[in-house]
Structures are given as C-alpha cells and as structure tokens.
Design a protein around this motif. Structure first.
Motif, PDB file in Angstrom:
ATOM      1  N   VAL A 187       0.852  -1.190   0.000  1.00  0.00           N
ATOM      2  CA  VAL A 187       0.000   0.000   0.000  1.00  0.00           C
ATOM      3  C   VAL A 187       0.884   1.234   0.000  1.00  0.00           C
ATOM      4  O   VAL A 187       1.845   1.338   0.742  1.00  0.00           O
ATOM      5  N   GLN A 188       0.524   2.164  -0.859  1.00  0.00           N
ATOM      6  CA  GLN A 188       1.347   3.356  -1.003  1.00  0.00           C
ATOM      7  C   GLN A 188       0.444   4.574  -1.098  1.00  0.00           C
ATOM      8  O   GLN A 188      -0.522   4.584  -1.852  1.00  0.00           O
ATOM      9  N   MET A 189       0.734   5.594  -0.324  1.00  0.00           N
ATOM     10  CA  MET A 189      -0.043   6.826  -0.364  1.00  0.00           C
ATOM     11  C   MET A 189       0.388   7.631  -1.584  1.00  0.00           C
ATOM     12  O   MET A 189       1.540   7.601  -1.987  1.00  0.00           O
ATOM     13  N   GLU A 190      -0.572   8.354  -2.169  1.00  0.00           N
ATOM     14  CA  GLU A 190      -0.280   9.128  -3.366  1.00  0.00           C
ATOM     15  C   GLU A 190       0.102  10.561  -3.003  1.00  0.00           C
ATOM     16  O   GLU A 190      -0.439  11.155  -2.082  1.00  0.00           O
ATOM     17  N   THR A 191       1.017  11.080  -3.755  1.00  0.00           N
ATOM     18  CA  THR A 191       1.446  12.460  -3.576  1.00  0.00           C
ATOM     19  C   THR A 191       0.810  13.330  -4.659  1.00  0.00           C
ATOM     20  O   THR A 191       0.128  12.833  -5.556  1.00  0.00           O
ATOM     21  N   VAL A 192       1.057  14.619  -4.585  1.00  0.00           N
ATOM     22  CA  VAL A 192       0.510  15.544  -5.583  1.00  0.00           C
ATOM     23  C   VAL A 192       1.081  15.221  -6.961  1.00  0.00           C
ATOM     24  O   VAL A 192       0.357  15.245  -7.965  1.00  0.00           O
ATOM     25  N   SER A 193       2.359  14.877  -7.027  1.00  0.00           N
ATOM     26  CA  SER A 193       2.944  14.545  -8.332  1.00  0.00           C
ATOM     27  C   SER A 193       2.330  13.263  -8.896  1.00  0.00           C
ATOM     28  O   SER A 193       2.158  13.147 -10.117  1.00  0.00           O
ATOM     29  N   ASN A 209       0.316  15.453   3.889  1.00  0.00           N
ATOM     30  CA  ASN A 209      -0.350  15.726   2.620  1.00  0.00           C
ATOM     31  C   ASN A 209      -0.886  14.432   2.004  1.00  0.00           C
ATOM     32  O   ASN A 209      -1.984  14.412   1.448  1.00  0.00           O
ATOM     33  N   GLU A 210      -0.140  13.348   2.109  1.00  0.00           N
ATOM     34  CA  GLU A 210      -0.583  12.073   1.553  1.00  0.00           C
ATOM     35  C   GLU A 210      -1.826  11.548   2.276  1.00  0.00           C
ATOM     36  O   GLU A 210      -2.729  11.001   1.656  1.00  0.00           O
ATOM     37  N   GLU A 211      -1.873  11.718   3.592  1.00  0.00           N
ATOM     38  CA  GLU A 211      -3.056  11.295   4.348  1.00  0.00           C
ATOM     39  C   GLU A 211      -4.275  12.133   3.981  1.00  0.00           C
ATOM     40  O   GLU A 211      -5.391  11.624   3.892  1.00  0.00           O
ATOM     41  N   THR A 212      -4.073  13.417   3.746  1.00  0.00           N
ATOM     42  CA  THR A 212      -5.173  14.285   3.341  1.00  0.00           C
ATOM     43  C   THR A 212      -5.710  13.888   1.972  1.00  0.00           C
ATOM     44  O   THR A 212      -6.917  13.856   1.754  1.00  0.00           O
ATOM     45  N   ILE A 213      -4.822  13.559   1.044  1.00  0.00           N
ATOM     46  CA  ILE A 213      -5.257  13.109  -0.277  1.00  0.00           C
ATOM     47  C   ILE A 213      -6.066  11.822  -0.145  1.00  0.00           C
ATOM     48  O   ILE A 213      -7.114  11.665  -0.776  1.00  0.00           O
ATOM     49  N   GLY A 214      -5.622  10.900   0.688  1.00  0.00           N
ATOM     50  CA  GLY A 214      -6.372   9.666   0.913  1.00  0.00           C
ATOM     51  C   GLY A 214      -7.737   9.927   1.516  1.00  0.00           C
ATOM     52  O   GLY A 214      -8.732   9.319   1.120  1.00  0.00           O
TER      53      GLY A 214
END
Length: 120
Positions: A32-38, A69-74
C-alpha cells in the motif's frame, strides 16, 4: 433412487463442512502506497490528457487536521467515493418516488391525511 438420495445428502452436507483456508500473504498490505501531488498530476494527465490535473481550490496541497499531505489526499479520495455513492442512492430514490413507487404502508399515523392536504 436410494443411491441418488444418498449422493444428494453427501453433496448437501459438504456445503456445511469446515474449510481450512490457506494463510494470506501480507504482501498486499505491505504494497500500500499513499499518493502524492505529483502522483495525482501524472495520473490525471494519463487518464484525461485534454483536461489534465485541475484543482482550483488547491485541496491536493492541503494538510487537514495535522495530517500529512498524503493522508489528506487519501481522506479526500475516500470522502469523494462515499459522497458519490450517497448521491447515486439519492438519485435513485428521487426517480423512484417521482414515478409513483412508494412503500405499501404509511410511514406514520396520519400520513395519508397530511399528504392529501399537501397535494391539494
């Protein structure tokens, strides 16, 4: 006939027999990998090259409740899926009731009188 009945009984009892499951590998959770803005920008460009990445409120760059930021995107992706499902269910409910599909019982005493008064 007796053999066929016995075969049916054996097959039916097999449905309730305990089954031993093979242990699952934990590799799925480890990948499992969190997504970044890029990551979002690359995904948006590959999925829809005409529009590309469009975030007018800059929510992808925000950090809610002292999370990364990654948790917020999730969180935002999860919330979008949840609210989209609720909106689809609400639309189906609207279409059904506007076409005259109703429950066959009154939801509360006096409903029929109140509904007929409201419609007149």
């Amino acid at each position: 006939l007796q053999v066929e009945m016995l075969a049916c009984g054996v097959v039916a009892s097999a449905a309730f027999a305990p089954v031993s499951l093979a242990p699952r590998a934990s590799a799925a959770r480890a990948s499992v990998q969190m997504e970044t803005v890029s990551d979002l920008k690359g995904l948006a460009t590959s999925l829809n090259p005409v529009v590309g990445f469009w975030d007018p409120l800059k929510l992808a760059e925000a950090e809610f409740w002292d999370n990364t930021n990654e948790e917020t995107i999730g969180f935002l992706r999860h919330a979008e899926i949840k609210h989209g499902r609720v909106a689809m269910a609400a639309f189906v409910g609207y279409v059904l009731q506007s076409n005259g599909v109703h429950f066959p019982w009154a939801p509360y005493p006096g409903f029929d009188a109140a509904a007929s008064a409201a419609m007149s």
